[in-house]
Write a protein that holds these residues in place. Sequence first.
Motif, mmCIF file in Angstrom:
data_model
loop_
_atom_site.group_PDB
_atom_site.id
_atom_site.type_symbol
_atom_site.label_atom_id
_atom_site.label_comp_id
_atom_site.label_asym_id
_atom_site.label_seq_id
_atom_site.Cartn_x
_atom_site.Cartn_y
_atom_site.Cartn_z
ATOM 1 N N ALA A 46 24.668 -14.228 -19.969
ATOM 2 C CA ALA A 46 25.183 -13.231 -20.798
ATOM 3 C C ALA A 46 25.333 -11.894 -19.980
ATOM 4 N N GLU A 47 24.396 -11.713 -19.165
ATOM 5 C CA GLU A 47 24.579 -10.488 -18.148
ATOM 6 C C GLU A 47 25.982 -10.765 -16.974
ATOM 7 N N LEU A 286 21.939 -9.192 -26.912
ATOM 8 C CA LEU A 286 22.934 -8.193 -26.690
ATOM 9 C C LEU A 286 22.960 -7.823 -25.343
ATOM 10 N N THR A 287 24.009 -7.918 -24.677
ATOM 11 C CA THR A 287 24.190 -7.221 -23.229
ATOM 12 C C THR A 287 25.050 -6.001 -22.922
ATOM 13 N N VAL A 288 24.884 -4.975 -22.767
ATOM 14 C CA VAL A 288 25.579 -3.595 -22.806
ATOM 15 C C VAL A 288 26.063 -3.340 -21.365
ATOM 16 N N GLY A 289 27.154 -2.991 -21.072
ATOM 17 C CA GLY A 289 27.851 -2.514 -19.731
ATOM 18 C C GLY A 289 28.701 -1.452 -20.010
ATOM 19 N N TYR A 290 28.711 -0.548 -18.837
ATOM 20 C CA TYR A 290 29.550 0.661 -19.172
ATOM 21 C C TYR A 290 30.755 0.629 -18.107
ATOM 22 N N SER A 300 28.419 -7.831 -25.185
ATOM 23 C CA SER A 300 28.469 -9.348 -25.523
ATOM 24 C C SER A 300 27.230 -9.376 -26.475
ATOM 25 N N SER A 301 27.708 -10.214 -27.367
ATOM 26 C CA SER A 301 26.536 -10.884 -28.316
ATOM 27 C C SER A 301 26.564 -12.310 -28.276
ATOM 28 N N LEU A 302 25.261 -12.545 -27.747
ATOM 29 C CA LEU A 302 25.109 -14.280 -27.479
ATOM 30 C C LEU A 302 24.062 -14.875 -28.551
#
Length: 687
Positions: A46-47, A286-290, A300-302
Motif C-alpha cells: 500500500a505504501e 489506510l496509507t496517507v501521503g502529501y 489509499s484504502s486497502l
Amino acid sequence: MANRWGLRGQSTLTLLMACLLALIPALFIGWQALDDVRRHFATRYAEQYTLLHMQRILAPVSRELALSRRFADSVVTREWLAAPDDADKRERFFREAEGFRRQFNGDAYFVIHHASGDYYYNDATSPTSRLPRYRLSAEDPEDAWYFSTMESSASYNINVNVDAKLELAKVWLNVKVMEDGRPLGLAGGGLDLSRFLDDFLRDDTAGLTPMIVDARGAIQAHPDRDRVALSSGAREQLDGDTPKLQAMVDDPTQRERLEEAMLESRRRPGEVHTLEASIEGEPRLLTVGYIPELQWLLVSSLDLKTAPILEGRWFWPLVGALTLILAILMAGAAYGIDRLILGPLRRLQHSARAIADGDYGGHLPTERGDEIGELSRAFAHMARQVERHTQELEDKVRRRTRDLEATNAEMAAARRQIDASLEYASIIQRAILPSRQLEAHLEDHHAVLWRPRDQVGGDFYVFRATEAGYLMGVVDCAGHGVPGSLMTMLARAIIDHAILKVGPDDPALILNETDRQNRATLNKDTLPASIATNMDMGLVWVAHGADRLTFAGAKMSLYATDGDALEVHPGGKRALGQKRRMTYENQDMPLRRGWTYALCSDGFLDQAGGEQGFGFGNRRFEAMLRRHARASLPAQIAAFEAELDAYRGDYPQRDDITLLCFRSEATLEAGQPAPAPSTDQETSWTS
C-alpha cells in the motif's frame, strides 16, 4: 508383574503421542506468523502504491498548475483585465490564450473579469470565441466558489466542481490575477474529471481504493463521483454536508488517528503514514501521503481480505496435508488411551457407582498386576471401610437430626416472640404520632412521609395546636431500629418538658432548652464513646391570622417553593447534644399563600441509589420540590416517595425518612382560635 510395561510405560507411550498433538499450537503460531507476514507485505504494498500514484498525479497536475500560473501571470492577461474595453489588448490576449489552450491537457482555458463578473471559456469546440459565456453574480449560489476564492488568502486553488451553466465537470485550476494588490480576476485551465479519475484513481487492483482529499479532509477525487466534495477547494469553510474522509471512519478514536496521520503527512512531505481503520463498517488499511505542490493528500484504502497479497496455490494444499496428519495422530492417541487406560478406569467407575448406590458386593478388576490392579484392590478395601462407617454415621445422623429439630423449634419460637415484640413496638410508635391532630387542625393543608428503616425507627414528627397558633416540626434522633425508637421516647419526654417550660411560640428557645435537658439527662461521661445521643430538629411556629412564620433548626433546613422560586433557610450547623454547644436562633419570614413549606430528615437526602450508588443529594431534592410544588400536598408526597423509590432501585433503605409538608391556606390563615387541646392532645403532639 503380568504386564512388564506397567502403567508408567503406558503413560509414557501416551505422552509421546500427546507430544505429536503439539502440532496444533505449532499450526496456530504458524498461522499467526503468516498473518503477520501478510500484513507486512500488505503495508509495504500500500505504501509503494501510494508513493507511485503520488508521482503519477503530481507530474500532470503540476504541469497544468504551472501553465495556469503562467497564463494568469502573463502581462498580456493582466493588461487586458485591467482595460477590458481596449480592442488591441483584447485581441492580443485571445491570441495568446489560444496558444495556452493548445498546451493545456484539458484543451481549454477560462478567464474571469473581476469588475464585471464576465466568465470567458474556450475549448476545442469554440477556440476563437471572444464573448463571455455568462456573468457571475454574488447572489447566485452556483457562483459562490468564485467569490470565496477571491476572498481567500491563497493565490490559487484546485477545485473539483461541476459548472452547471457550462455543463462541464472538471478539476479546475484557479489562479488569481493581481495588479499591485488589486484583484483583476481569475484565470486557469481544467482537467476533465472523468478522464482524471480514469487515469489516476480507477484501478483494477482488487481491494484497493485510491482517493484525493484536501488538508481539511474534503474529498477532491474518488472512483465514485458521488463521493466528491464539489466546490470544496474554493471554500475556506465547509458545511456539514460536505463529503469528508473523516466522516467515512466509524470509530472516533480511529478518526483522531486519521487526522493525526494527515497532519503528520503534511509536516513531512514524501513520507507515507499507515493506520488501520473501519471504513463504513469494513476494516481497511489506510496509507496517507502529501503532495505539497498541489496541497493534496493521496489516501489509499486497502481491503486485506480481497487484496492479492499472497498467493494461495500452495497454502491450502499444505493446510490440508497437515490437517490429515493431525487427524491420524489424534486417532492413534485416542485409541491408545482408551485401550490402555480409559477402558480399565471405566470398569472401576462402574463399580464405584454401584457402591455409591449401596451395593457393596460388586466385582472390581483386581486381577491386573499393574497400577490399575493395585488401585482396584485399594478401592475394594476402601469400600468395606465405607460400608462400616456408613452404618455408624447413619446412627449418628439420626440422633443429631432429633437434636437439631428440637433446637430449630426453640429458635423459631424465639424469633416469633422477637417479631411480635417489634410489631407491638411499631404499633405503639405509630399510635403516638400526631397524625389525627394534624388532620383535625390542618386537614388537606399538610402531608407527611414517615418511613422508618426497620419496623421502628428514630425519626418522628411533632405538632401542637394552641389558641394562638400551631407548632410543628421534625426530629431525627441518632440511630435507628430499637435503639432509635428508645431515643424517640426519651426525646419526646425532653421536648414535652421544654414546651411546658418555655411555651410553644418560640422554636429557638425550645431547641436551646431541649439541648440543655438532653445533656443533663444523658451524661456522656457514663456512656461509651460509640453511642450517639445527638438529634437533628426543625420547628416552625405559625400564629393564627398572621402572614409570617418563625423557624429554628438544629442541623435541619426549612424549604419553601412555589414551583418557580425556591428558598432554603438553613438551621444551626450543630445538632442537639453535640460535644460543642451552640445557641439556636429564630428566623422570622413571610408566610406566603400557595407556597409549599417542607422539613426533612437527612434519611431522604442520604439515600443511596442511581448507577453509582451516590446519595439522593440536596440538588436533586430541591429540584423535586420545585417540580411538584403546584400539586396538592398528598399528591406531592406520593410523587416524592415514587421518585425516591425509583432512584433507590435495588439499594436498601439506609436510614429512617421523615418529610413534613404544609401550606399557607385557609386553615392556617383563618384567624379563628383553635379549640383548646385536650389532655391527650397535649401529651401526644411530640410523638
